[in-house]
Design a protein around this motif. Structure first.
Motif, PDB file in Angstrom:
ATOM      1  N   GLU A 171       0.833  -1.204   0.000  1.00 43.47           N
ATOM      2  CA  GLU A 171       0.000   0.000   0.000  1.00 43.47           C
ATOM      3  C   GLU A 171       0.869   1.256   0.000  1.00 43.47           C
ATOM      4  O   GLU A 171       0.566   2.230  -0.702  1.00 43.47           O
ATOM      5  CB  GLU A 171      -0.941  -0.013   1.221  1.00 43.47           C
ATOM      6  CG  GLU A 171      -2.073  -1.012   1.058  1.00 43.47           C
ATOM      7  CD  GLU A 171      -2.966  -1.095   2.280  1.00 43.47           C
ATOM      8  OE1 GLU A 171      -2.646  -0.460   3.299  1.00 43.47           O
ATOM      9  OE2 GLU A 171      -3.992  -1.801   2.213  1.00 43.47           O
ATOM     10  N   SER A 172       1.972   1.199   0.743  1.00 45.20           N
ATOM     11  CA  SER A 172       2.901   2.334   0.745  1.00 45.20           C
ATOM     12  C   SER A 172       3.565   2.477  -0.622  1.00 45.20           C
ATOM     13  O   SER A 172       3.760   3.595  -1.117  1.00 45.20           O
ATOM     14  CB  SER A 172       3.962   2.136   1.831  1.00 45.20           C
ATOM     15  OG  SER A 172       4.820   3.251   1.897  1.00 45.20           O
ATOM     16  N   LEU A 173       3.888   1.344  -1.245  1.00 41.98           N
ATOM     17  CA  LEU A 173       4.504   1.384  -2.584  1.00 41.98           C
ATOM     18  C   LEU A 173       3.540   1.996  -3.597  1.00 41.98           C
ATOM     19  O   LEU A 173       3.939   2.817  -4.442  1.00 41.98           O
ATOM     20  CB  LEU A 173       4.902  -0.028  -3.006  1.00 41.98           C
ATOM     21  CG  LEU A 173       5.582  -0.154  -4.376  1.00 41.98           C
ATOM     22  CD1 LEU A 173       6.927   0.588  -4.375  1.00 41.98           C
ATOM     23  CD2 LEU A 173       5.778  -1.625  -4.747  1.00 41.98           C
ATOM     24  N   ILE A 174       2.291   1.611  -3.511  1.00 34.72           N
ATOM     25  CA  ILE A 174       1.271   2.163  -4.419  1.00 34.72           C
ATOM     26  C   ILE A 174       1.161   3.672  -4.232  1.00 34.72           C
ATOM     27  O   ILE A 174       1.096   4.438  -5.208  1.00 34.72           O
ATOM     28  CB  ILE A 174      -0.090   1.458  -4.172  1.00 34.72           C
ATOM     29  CG1 ILE A 174      -0.028  -0.004  -4.637  1.00 34.72           C
ATOM     30  CG2 ILE A 174      -1.226   2.204  -4.886  1.00 34.72           C
ATOM     31  CD1 ILE A 174      -1.180  -0.862  -4.141  1.00 34.72           C
ATOM     32  N   LYS A 175       1.151   4.119  -2.976  1.00 44.19           N
ATOM     33  CA  LYS A 175       1.088   5.565  -2.700  1.00 44.19           C
ATOM     34  C   LYS A 175       2.308   6.291  -3.259  1.00 44.19           C
ATOM     35  O   LYS A 175       2.211   7.435  -3.731  1.00 44.19           O
ATOM     36  CB  LYS A 175       1.009   5.807  -1.190  1.00 44.19           C
ATOM     37  CG  LYS A 175      -0.316   5.398  -0.556  1.00 44.19           C
ATOM     38  CD  LYS A 175      -0.232   5.596   0.964  1.00 44.19           C
ATOM     39  CE  LYS A 175      -1.487   5.071   1.666  1.00 44.19           C
ATOM     40  NZ  LYS A 175      -1.361   5.161   3.132  1.00 44.19           N
ATOM     41  N   THR A 176       3.469   5.633  -3.211  1.00 43.95           N
ATOM     42  CA  THR A 176       4.705   6.236  -3.720  1.00 43.95           C
ATOM     43  C   THR A 176       4.604   6.442  -5.232  1.00 43.95           C
ATOM     44  O   THR A 176       4.969   7.505  -5.759  1.00 43.95           O
ATOM     45  CB  THR A 176       5.924   5.353  -3.375  1.00 43.95           C
ATOM     46  OG1 THR A 176       5.964   5.149  -1.965  1.00 43.95           O
ATOM     47  CG2 THR A 176       7.215   6.012  -3.833  1.00 43.95           C
ATOM     48  N   TYR A 177       4.102   5.403  -5.930  1.00 46.18           N
ATOM     49  CA  TYR A 177       3.899   5.533  -7.387  1.00 46.18           C
ATOM     50  C   TYR A 177       2.931   6.668  -7.691  1.00 46.18           C
ATOM     51  O   TYR A 177       3.159   7.491  -8.586  1.00 46.18           O
ATOM     52  CB  TYR A 177       3.364   4.223  -7.965  1.00 46.18           C
ATOM     53  CG  TYR A 177       4.442   3.268  -8.432  1.00 46.18           C
ATOM     54  CD1 TYR A 177       5.009   3.400  -9.702  1.00 46.18           C
ATOM     55  CD2 TYR A 177       4.893   2.240  -7.615  1.00 46.18           C
ATOM     56  CE1 TYR A 177       5.993   2.523 -10.136  1.00 46.18           C
ATOM     57  CE2 TYR A 177       5.872   1.359  -8.034  1.00 46.18           C
ATOM     58  CZ  TYR A 177       6.429   1.509  -9.295  1.00 46.18           C
ATOM     59  OH  TYR A 177       7.408   0.650  -9.720  1.00 46.18           O
ATOM     60  N   ALA A 178       1.826   6.703  -6.917  1.00 49.70           N
ATOM     61  CA  ALA A 178       0.804   7.731  -7.155  1.00 49.70           C
ATOM     62  C   ALA A 178       1.370   9.126  -6.886  1.00 49.70           C
ATOM     63  O   ALA A 178       1.138  10.067  -7.667  1.00 49.70           O
ATOM     64  CB  ALA A 178      -0.410   7.468  -6.271  1.00 49.70           C
ATOM     65  N   ALA A 179       2.130   9.279  -5.797  1.00 47.24           N
ATOM     66  CA  ALA A 179       2.708  10.587  -5.458  1.00 47.24           C
ATOM     67  C   ALA A 179       3.697  11.047  -6.520  1.00 47.24           C
ATOM     68  O   ALA A 179       3.804  12.243  -6.821  1.00 47.24           O
ATOM     69  CB  ALA A 179       3.398  10.507  -4.102  1.00 47.24           C
ATOM     70  N   ALA A 180       4.418  10.081  -7.111  1.00 48.38           N
ATOM     71  CA  ALA A 180       5.423  10.407  -8.126  1.00 48.38           C
ATOM     72  C   ALA A 180       4.808  10.580  -9.508  1.00 48.38           C
ATOM     73  O   ALA A 180       5.497  10.992 -10.445  1.00 48.38           O
ATOM     74  CB  ALA A 180       6.482   9.316  -8.159  1.00 48.38           C
ATOM     75  N   GLY A 181       3.514  10.229  -9.604  1.00 47.63           N
ATOM     76  CA  GLY A 181       2.849  10.337 -10.907  1.00 47.63           C
ATOM     77  C   GLY A 181       3.343   9.301 -11.897  1.00 47.63           C
ATOM     78  O   GLY A 181       3.298   9.512 -13.119  1.00 47.63           O
ATOM     79  N   LYS A 182       3.810   8.165 -11.390  1.00 53.84           N
ATOM     80  CA  LYS A 182       4.329   7.114 -12.268  1.00 53.84           C
ATOM     81  C   LYS A 182       3.325   5.970 -12.370  1.00 53.84           C
ATOM     82  O   LYS A 182       2.510   5.757 -11.469  1.00 53.84           O
ATOM     83  CB  LYS A 182       5.664   6.594 -11.744  1.00 53.84           C
ATOM     84  CG  LYS A 182       6.792   7.616 -11.832  1.00 53.84           C
ATOM     85  CD  LYS A 182       8.128   6.971 -11.546  1.00 53.84           C
ATOM     86  CE  LYS A 182       9.264   7.978 -11.739  1.00 53.84           C
ATOM     87  NZ  LYS A 182      10.585   7.361 -11.503  1.00 53.84           N
ATOM     88  N   THR A 183       3.407   5.254 -13.478  1.00 50.81           N
ATOM     89  CA  THR A 183       2.498   4.128 -13.699  1.00 50.81           C
ATOM     90  C   THR A 183       3.286   2.815 -13.672  1.00 50.81           C
ATOM     91  O   THR A 183       4.488   2.791 -13.926  1.00 50.81           O
ATOM     92  CB  THR A 183       1.782   4.257 -15.052  1.00 50.81           C
ATOM     93  OG1 THR A 183       2.759   4.288 -16.097  1.00 50.81           O
ATOM     94  CG2 THR A 183       0.935   5.514 -15.098  1.00 50.81           C
ATOM     95  N   THR A 184       2.570   1.756 -13.363  1.00 54.15           N
ATOM     96  CA  THR A 184       3.156   0.410 -13.370  1.00 54.15           C
ATOM     97  C   THR A 184       2.052  -0.592 -13.675  1.00 54.15           C
ATOM     98  O   THR A 184       1.335  -1.054 -12.778  1.00 54.15           O
ATOM     99  CB  THR A 184       3.848   0.084 -12.031  1.00 54.15           C
ATOM    100  OG1 THR A 184       4.218  -1.308 -12.018  1.00 54.15           O
ATOM    101  CG2 THR A 184       2.965   0.382 -10.824  1.00 54.15           C
ATOM    102  N   PRO A 185       1.882  -0.951 -14.932  1.00 50.35           N
ATOM    103  CA  PRO A 185       0.802  -1.856 -15.343  1.00 50.35           C
ATOM    104  C   PRO A 185       0.833  -3.214 -14.609  1.00 50.35           C
ATOM    105  O   PRO A 185      -0.202  -3.860 -14.479  1.00 50.35           O
ATOM    106  CB  PRO A 185       1.062  -2.033 -16.848  1.00 50.35           C
ATOM    107  CG  PRO A 185       1.847  -0.829 -17.246  1.00 50.35           C
ATOM    108  CD  PRO A 185       2.691  -0.496 -16.068  1.00 50.35           C
ATOM    109  N   ALA A 186       1.996  -3.611 -14.131  1.00 51.55           N
ATOM    110  CA  ALA A 186       2.125  -4.951 -13.559  1.00 51.55           C
ATOM    111  C   ALA A 186       1.741  -5.023 -12.074  1.00 51.55           C
ATOM    112  O   ALA A 186       1.791  -6.101 -11.477  1.00 51.55           O
ATOM    113  CB  ALA A 186       3.567  -5.434 -13.714  1.00 51.55           C
ATOM    114  N   MET A 187       1.333  -3.901 -11.474  1.00 49.05           N
ATOM    115  CA  MET A 187       1.115  -3.896 -10.029  1.00 49.05           C
ATOM    116  C   MET A 187       0.017  -4.870  -9.598  1.00 49.05           C
ATOM    117  O   MET A 187       0.160  -5.578  -8.589  1.00 49.05           O
ATOM    118  CB  MET A 187       0.786  -2.488  -9.526  1.00 49.05           C
ATOM    119  CG  MET A 187       0.647  -2.378  -8.014  1.00 49.05           C
ATOM    120  SD  MET A 187       2.164  -2.813  -7.113  1.00 49.05           S
ATOM    121  CE  MET A 187       3.125  -1.305  -7.363  1.00 49.05           C
TER     122      MET A 187
END
Length: 490
Positions: free
Chosen positions: A449-465
Motif C-alpha cells: 500500500e505504501s509502494l502504491i502511494k509512492t507511485y501515485a505521489a510520483a505520478g508514475k504508472t506500473t501496469p504490472a502492479m
C-alpha cells in the motif's frame, strides 16, 4: 586436569585402552571451541573413528551439549550410541525425546513417544513430552497430557506442574496458576524452589506484591524446601519492577548470602539488579567479587557488566571495563563490542562507533546483524535514509547467528517506506523491496500500500502492479484499490 574441571566430572580416563577416545568425550568435542560448527566436526571425527567411550561420558556430554543449546549434535550422538548398542534407561529416553523435539519438532517427538515400549511410557517420558508441549506453548495438548497422566495414576512430581505454570505465565494467563498451586497442595505434591518462584511471578504479574511476600513466608514455614539464591533474585526483580528499591536491595543482600558456592549466574543477577536500582557503587563492588571468584572472567560476564554500566550512563566506566576485556580476552566477541558501539551511536558519537566496529573486524570479530541494526537505528534517527537502507542490506546478508534470517523491525520498514512515499522515490522504494525479499517471503499489504502511494505521489504508472499483488496473495485497502486505477495504466 583444569580442562576436566571446566566441564564437570573428573573420572579418570588415563588407564583405558587405545580402543577408547584418548580424552573424556566432552573435553575432546569442545577442543576446537564451543561453536556448533566445530563441535559437529569433532563429533563426525569421533563417529568415523569408531572409538569407544564410557556410558557416563555420553550422559555428561549430552548434558553439556544441551546446556549450550547444541541440540543437533546432541541428538546425533544419542542416536549413534543407540545404534552401537548402548542401552538407554527410561531417563535416557526422556532426554532423547526432548532432543528430538528441539532438533526435529513436536511431530517427530510424538512419533518417538508412540514407538517407545509400553514399559518406558512412565512419568519421565510423559513428563518430557509435556515439557515439550509447554515449551512450544501448546496449551491444549499440555493440559490434555497432564489429564491423561492423572488418569493413568502416574506418580506426579512438581516438574509437570512447573512446566504448565510456566506455560501459563508465557501465554499471559497467570490467573490460572493459583488453581495449579491448590491442586499440588491437594495432591500432596512437594513444591521445589522453581514452583515457588513461578507462583511468585504469577502474583507479581497481577501486581500482588503482598501476595509474593506471603509466598516467601509460606516457603520459610514449610521448611522442606530451602530458599536458594534464585528465590531472592526473583524477589528482588519483582521489587525492582514495582519501584520498591529499598526492598529490592534487602532481597539482593539475602541473595548474596545464599551464593555461598559462588555461582556465576548469581553474580550476574546481582550486577544487573543493582544496576536497575541505580546503585553504581554496589555494581562495582559485586563486579570486584566476581573477578576474585573467577579470575579468568568469561566474555558473557564482561558483556553483562558493560551493558549495566551503559544503562547507568557511566560511559567512562564502560570504556574502562571494555579495555580490560580487550586486553585479556582469548576470543574477541562482537557481542561485547556491540554494547559499546550501541552506546556510542546513541550518544551521537558515530565516529567512535565506526572505529570500534573496524577495530573488532581487525581482531577477527566481523560485524553481525545486531551491529548493523545499531547503525540502522542511528541513521533513521538522523534521517540518513540511504545509509539506513545500506545497513539493513548488510544485516540481512549476514543473518542471525543461529542461521536464521534477520528481518528489520516493522517500525524500520514503515519509516523507510514513508520516506520513499514523501520523497516520491519510486526507485528507492523498489530497491528496498528487493532487499526485503531476501529476508521474508511475504512483504504484506502495508508495504505494498505504501509502494502504491509512492507511485501515485510520483505520478508514475506500473501496469504490472495488480499482477504483483495477485502473485504475493496481498489484499489491499479500498483506498489503495482506487489508486491502482490511476497507476495501472497500460
Amino acid at each position: 586436569m583444569a580442562m576436566m574441571q571446566q566441564f564437570g566430572r573428573t573420572k579418570s580416563v588415563t588407564k583405558r585402552s587405545s580402543k577408547y577416545v584418548e580424552e573424556a568425550l566432552y573435553v575432546w568435542l569442545f577442543k576446537d571451541g564451543g561453536s556448533e560448527v566445530s563441535v559437529r566436526q569433532k563429533l563426525n571425527e569421533f563417529i568415523k573413528s569408531r572409538k569407544r567411550v564410557f556410558k557416563w561420558e555420553v550422559g555428561d556430554t549430552l548434558k553439556k551439549l544441551r546446556q549450550r543449546k547444541l541440540y543437533y549434535p546432541a541428538l546425533k550422538l544419542s542416536e549413534t550410541m543407540a545404534k552401537r548398542g548402548m542401552n538407554k534407561t527410561v531417563s535416557d529416553q526422556a532426554i532423547h525425546l526432548d532432543l528430538v523435539a528441539k532438533a526435529r519438532g513436536i511431530p517427530a517427538a510424538e512419533d518417538y513417544f508412540k514407538n517407545l515400549p509400553e514399559s518406558s511410557k512412565n512419568h519421565l517420558s510423559y513428563g518430557a513430552l509435556l515439557n515439550c508441549y509447554c515449551k512450544e506453548l501448546m496449551t491444549e495438548e499440555a493440559e490434555a497430557l497432564l489429564k491423561k497422566m492423572k488418569e493413568l495414576n502416574l506418580p506426579l512430581t512438581s516438574m509437570p506442574y512447573n512446566s504448565l505454570m510456566t506455560l501459563y505465565s508465557k501465554t499471559g494467563k497467570p490467573e490460572k496458576i493459583p488453581a495449579i498451586i491448590q491442586e499440588m497442595k491437594g495432591c500432596n505434591v512437594m513444591f521445589d524452589s522453581y514452583s515457588y518462584n513461578v507462583w511468585m511471578r504469577a502474583l507479581a504479574a497481577v501486581d500482588d506484591v503482598s501476595g509474593v511476600e506471603r509466598v516467601i513466608d509460606e516457603m520459610k514455614r514449610d521448611g522442606r524446601v530451602a530458599s536458594d539464591w534464585t528465590t531472592y533474585s526473583n524477589l528482588a526483580s519483582i521489587y525492582v519492577d514495582a519501584g520498591m528499591a529499598e526492598k529490592a536491595e534487602n532481597a539482593l543482600r539475602e541473595l548474596e548470602k545464599k551464593n555461598s558456592h559462588h555461582d556465576l549466574s548469581a553474580f550476574q543477577f546481582l550486577i544487573t539488579l543493582y544496576g536497575q536500582t541505580g546503585n553504581l557503587l554496589e555494581v562495582h563492588r559485586v563486579w570486584r567479587s566476581l573477578r576474585l571468584a573467577f579470575p579468568k572472567t568469561a566474555n558473557i560476564s564482561y558483556l553483562n557488566m558493560i551493558q549495566v554500566l551503559v544503562n547507568l550512563r557511566d560511559l567512562p566506566g564502560a570504556e574502562k571495563c571494555f579495555r580490560e576485556w580487550e586486553s585479556r580476552c582469548s576470543t574477541y566477541d562482537i557481542r561485547v563490542a556491540n554494547v559499546l558501539i550501541g552506546a556510542y551511536a546513541k550518544e551521537g558519537m558515530l565516529e567512535k562507533a565506526k572505529v570500534l566496529k573496524e577495530q573488532a573486524r581487525r581482531r577477527g570479530a566481523k560485524p553481525n546483524a545486531k551491529t548493523w541494526e545499531i547503525f540502522v537505528e542511528h541513521y533513521l534517527m538522523n534521517a540518513e535514509y540511504d545509509l539506513a537502507v545500506e545497513s539493513v542490506a548488510n544485516a540481512i546478508s549476514i543473518g542471525k547467528g543461529d542461521g536464521g534470517k534477520w528481518v528489520p523491525s516493522h517500525e524500520t520498514i514503515k519509516t523507510l517506506m514513508e520516506h520513499f512515499e514523501q520523497t516520491k522515490d519510486v526507485e528507492g522504494a523498489e530497491g528496498f523491496l528487493e532487499i526485503l525479499k531476501k529476508a521474508t517471503e511475504s512483504l504484506g499489504a502495508e508495504v505494498f500500500e505504501s509502494l502504491i502511494k509512492t507511485y501515485a505521489a510520483a505520478g508514475k504508472t506500473t501496469p504490472a502492479m495488480r499482477h504483483r499483488l495477485k502473485m504475493e496473495n496481498v489484499e489491499v485497502s479500498e483506498a489503495s484499490k482506487k489508486l491502482l486505477e490511476a497507476i495501472c495504466v497500460e
